[in-house]
Design a protein around this motif. Structure first.
Motif, mmCIF file in Angstrom:
data_model
loop_
_atom_site.group_PDB
_atom_site.id
_atom_site.type_symbol
_atom_site.label_atom_id
_atom_site.label_comp_id
_atom_site.label_asym_id
_atom_site.label_seq_id
_atom_site.Cartn_x
_atom_site.Cartn_y
_atom_site.Cartn_z
ATOM 1 N N UNK A 25 0.865 -1.183 0.000
ATOM 2 C CA UNK A 25 0.000 0.000 0.000
ATOM 3 C C UNK A 25 0.901 1.232 0.000
ATOM 4 N N UNK A 26 0.587 2.201 -0.855
ATOM 5 C CA UNK A 26 1.378 3.427 -0.926
ATOM 6 C C UNK A 26 0.589 4.592 -0.336
ATOM 7 N N UNK A 27 1.300 5.446 0.421
ATOM 8 C CA UNK A 27 0.719 6.671 1.001
ATOM 9 C C UNK A 27 1.675 7.804 0.674
ATOM 10 N N UNK A 28 1.201 8.816 -0.037
ATOM 11 C CA UNK A 28 2.071 9.843 -0.586
ATOM 12 C C UNK A 28 1.977 11.179 0.145
ATOM 13 N N UNK A 29 1.269 11.241 1.275
ATOM 14 C CA UNK A 29 1.046 12.527 1.938
ATOM 15 C C UNK A 29 1.870 12.710 3.202
ATOM 16 N N UNK A 30 2.829 11.793 3.466
ATOM 17 C CA UNK A 30 3.758 11.981 4.568
ATOM 18 C C UNK A 30 3.211 11.569 5.927
ATOM 19 N N UNK A 62 -13.101 6.425 23.191
ATOM 20 C CA UNK A 62 -11.830 6.574 23.916
ATOM 21 C C UNK A 62 -10.618 6.886 23.039
ATOM 22 N N UNK A 63 -10.814 7.133 21.707
ATOM 23 C CA UNK A 63 -9.697 7.498 20.829
ATOM 24 C C UNK A 63 -9.370 8.977 21.028
ATOM 25 N N UNK A 64 -8.085 9.274 21.303
ATOM 26 C CA UNK A 64 -7.714 10.675 21.460
ATOM 27 C C UNK A 64 -6.715 11.144 20.397
ATOM 28 N N UNK A 65 -6.124 10.221 19.613
ATOM 29 C CA UNK A 65 -5.302 10.623 18.495
ATOM 30 C C UNK A 65 -5.024 9.415 17.607
ATOM 31 N N UNK A 66 -4.719 9.688 16.329
ATOM 32 C CA UNK A 66 -4.265 8.641 15.425
ATOM 33 C C UNK A 66 -3.154 9.210 14.548
ATOM 34 N N UNK A 67 -2.282 8.331 14.070
ATOM 35 C CA UNK A 67 -1.096 8.804 13.358
ATOM 36 C C UNK A 67 -0.746 7.859 12.216
ATOM 37 N N UNK A 68 -0.044 8.400 11.216
ATOM 38 C CA UNK A 68 0.456 7.640 10.070
ATOM 39 C C UNK A 68 1.974 7.693 10.082
ATOM 40 N N UNK A 69 2.605 6.545 9.827
ATOM 41 C CA UNK A 69 4.065 6.473 9.816
ATOM 42 C C UNK A 69 4.509 5.564 8.677
ATOM 43 N N UNK A 70 5.411 6.072 7.833
ATOM 44 C CA UNK A 70 5.996 5.271 6.754
ATOM 45 C C UNK A 70 7.311 4.706 7.279
ATOM 46 N N UNK A 71 7.444 3.377 7.417
ATOM 47 C CA UNK A 71 8.683 2.807 7.973
ATOM 48 C C UNK A 71 9.862 3.009 7.028
ATOM 49 N N UNK A 72 11.059 2.914 7.603
ATOM 50 C CA UNK A 72 12.282 3.064 6.826
ATOM 51 C C UNK A 72 13.108 1.785 6.911
ATOM 52 N N UNK A 87 18.824 1.516 5.425
ATOM 53 C CA UNK A 87 19.505 2.656 4.822
ATOM 54 C C UNK A 87 18.736 3.955 5.017
ATOM 55 N N UNK A 88 17.720 3.917 5.903
ATOM 56 C CA UNK A 88 16.898 5.084 6.225
ATOM 57 C C UNK A 88 16.141 5.614 5.016
ATOM 58 N N UNK A 89 15.807 4.700 4.103
ATOM 59 C CA UNK A 89 14.952 5.062 2.974
ATOM 60 C C UNK A 89 13.537 4.580 3.242
ATOM 61 N N UNK A 90 12.564 5.420 2.889
ATOM 62 C CA UNK A 90 11.173 5.063 3.138
ATOM 63 C C UNK A 90 10.757 3.860 2.294
ATOM 64 N N UNK A 91 10.067 2.924 2.920
ATOM 65 C CA UNK A 91 9.518 1.773 2.207
ATOM 66 C C UNK A 91 8.177 2.196 1.617
#
Length: 566
Positions: A85-90, A100-110, A113-117
């Protein structure tokens, strides 16, 4: 005719190229399927439910959306890992108020070599507590290539709260004000506020500053509190005169911080304080109190938690308190202390195989198939030994010991404790020991006094059970025994053996602690009748024999989970 053949050849060539490209694309898609695109993530409300929606495009079939779900309970969270799955908005983190949800977040793993997968995405949902949720995949009716993955949970039912006034007491008339100023002089705004009710006002020359105000139908007292507070001034009423002065000490408006008392049902305030402290803001504070009513007795457990913090943080604080203040299982610990005399062939400890054969002979049971095969279970030696026994094995061992005349049950205590709470079993004897004092008196006698000598068997157990009813126990055992009397005062010599270990047993299984072997010597006197009582010559007709024997102390510990009522 020649041109017609060339046209046929060109058509055949184009057909072969197109067919090859189609076959190559199909083969590539089989081994390297194209990544679907995650276009939107947004939160919405659907009736009685909060719903977090993931909107995908470029989906040919429902099987193309592959994800893995992980639940964490410390801290409460839900993690969705999407593959292909690709996400292009960072990366982002978004706060929300969908309890009870107080926040949600998106993270692209690396990668290393510290390059985004670019074909992976991780979404984390942070809760005050993990709710009962459902996940389903919907298909939009208008767009065949669009899919929606929905995570839904029920809305929290909240009671309507009464509005609280900013001022604790009424000092001014119940008038309302409406005003809108930008970068206005503070002194002018204050004068305007009090002028509408013809109130008396005194301000010094040190009242300076600017203020931006946008008020709509606000109580006069509340408006004056807020406007002066943000500029670090305070006011009070003296003989119908409003006096404004610089703030002596830092003050807090009632809406700025909130104080709430939590009455704890199961956990103590001392234990929960550390967990709540982790989620407090820098302005928050807490204190654990006891609800003991009487003042002339020692305070009981601290069952009240008094928390002060900003109002928006209390949903998280309530979630932490609710997660920890729950009715947990209890654990009943049954202990048997059994002492048995070792046989001649049991120099290094009990030989259960030998005992079983002796029991068969004693009971005239020639059919050995009716007995349980214990194998060669050896408990003994110079240190404590441990063995985990199932219920049939324990029943057989108890049967063998019950038929042995040299075995006796010393104590059979039981104790019940809360999960992950310590329990102590102490069985002891106090022996008065005669102790001489000083150097003697003028009459040549030594004064004596008595001191108490404790001889104890102590067992400290810290049990903890999990969802599979496997019980972990941290055991500290200390066994003391009198092994001899020494000196002319016959003072007891105490042997002490101790061990500390951690074991795991299933619910209802028994832990056997052995290897506690003690030597004792019994002095036996025999004499020849009549001649053994005649003075002077009786020494030649009395005989002293020392009979030594070994005894082993067996400790059977059986923990049982007592489930909490639902």
């Amino acid at each position: 005719m020649k041109y017609l053949s060339m046209i046929k050849i060109q058509i055949m060539t184009i057909f072969i190229v197109l067919n090859f490209n189609f076959q190559a694309k199909s083969l590539r898609d089989n081994f390297f399927p194209p990544a679907s695109s995650l276009e939107k993530i947004y939160l919405t409300e659907e009736g009685k439910f909060h719903t977090l929606i993931f909107e995908f495009t470029g989906i040919e079939s429902d099987d193309e959306i592959k994800y893995k779900i992980d639940e964490n309970f410390a801290p409460p969270s839900l993690i969705l890992s999407f593959d292909n799955v690709s996400w292009k908005k960072g990366n982002f983190t978004k706060k929300c108020d969908s309890s009870p949800l107080y926040q949600y977040s998106m993270n692209i793993p690396r990668d290393i070599n510290q390059k985004e997968e670019i074909k992976r995405a991780i979404v984390k949902l942070d809760f005050t507590r993990v709710p009962n949720y459902s996940i389903k995949l919907d298909k939009e009716k208008l767009k065949s290539s669009t899919r929606q993955l929905k995570i839904s949970w029920e809305k929290k039912k909240s009671k309507k709260k009464n509005r609280r006034s900013l001022a604790s007491t009424k000092r001014l008339p119940d008038s309302r004000v409406t005003m809108n100023f930008k970068n206005a002089e503070l002194a002018n705004v204050v004068r305007l506020l009090v002028s509408q009710d013809n109130l008396n006002l005194i301000m010094g020359d040190d009242i300076k500053g600017k203020v931006t105000v946008n008020l709509e139908d606000v109580a006069l007292e509340s408006a004056l509190d807020a406007i002066l507070h943000v500029n670090r001034y305070e006011w009070f009423v003296q003989d119908n005169i409003i006096i404004v002065q610089p703030m002596k000490t830092k003050q807090v408006l009632s809406g700025e911080l909130r104080t709430q008392m939590f009455r704890l049902n199961y956990i103590t305030g001392s234990l929960i304080s550390d967990a709540v402290s982790e989620v407090l803001t820098p302005r928050g504070k807490l204190k654990a109190l006891s609800s003991t009513a009487a003042s002339n007795i020692e305070a009981g457990e601290k069952d009240i938690l008094l928390v002060t913090d900003i109002p928006t943080n209390f949903s998280l604080i309530e979630g932490v308190v609710r997660s920890l203040d729950i009715q947990s299982d209890q654990i009943n610990i049954s202990v048997k202390f059994i002492e048995t005399k070792l046989k001649h062939d049991e120099i290094i400890g009990i030989n259960w195989d030998l005992r079983e054969k002796m029991d068969i002979v004693r009971s005239n049971n020639v059919d050995s198939s009716t007995t349980l095969d214990l194998g060669y279970l050896l408990i003994g030696g110079q240190t404590m030994n441990f063995a985990t026994l199932s219920r049939p094995i324990v029943s057989t061992i108890m049967s063998l010991l019950a038929n042995d005349g040299d075995t006796k049950l010393l104590q059979e205590p039981q104790v019940t404790t809360a999960n992950n709470s310590p329990a102590n079993i102490l069985i002891g004897t106090t022996i008065p020991v005669l102790v001489p004092q000083g150097e003697g008196s003028v009459f040549g006698t030594n004064p004596y006094t008595y001191e108490n000598q404790e001889v104890n068997v102590s067992l400290d157990v810290l049990p903890r059970t999990n969802k599979d009813k496997v019980i972990s126990m941290k055991i500290d055992a200390v066994v003391q025994e009198i092994i001899a009397l020494i000196g002319k005062d016959q003072r007891p010599m105490i042997s002490t053996r101790s061990t500390s270990t951690s074991v795991r047993v299933n619910d209802g299984e028994t832990l056997l602690i052995g290897g506690l072997i003690f030597d004792s010597a019994n002095k036996l006197t025999s004499k020849v009748p009549i001649l053994g009582d005649i003075p002077i010559i009786k020494t030649f007709f009395n005989y002293n024999n020392a009979d030594r024997e070994q005894k082993e102390l067996l400790i059977f510990i059986t923990p049982t989970v007592v489930s909490s009522s639902k």
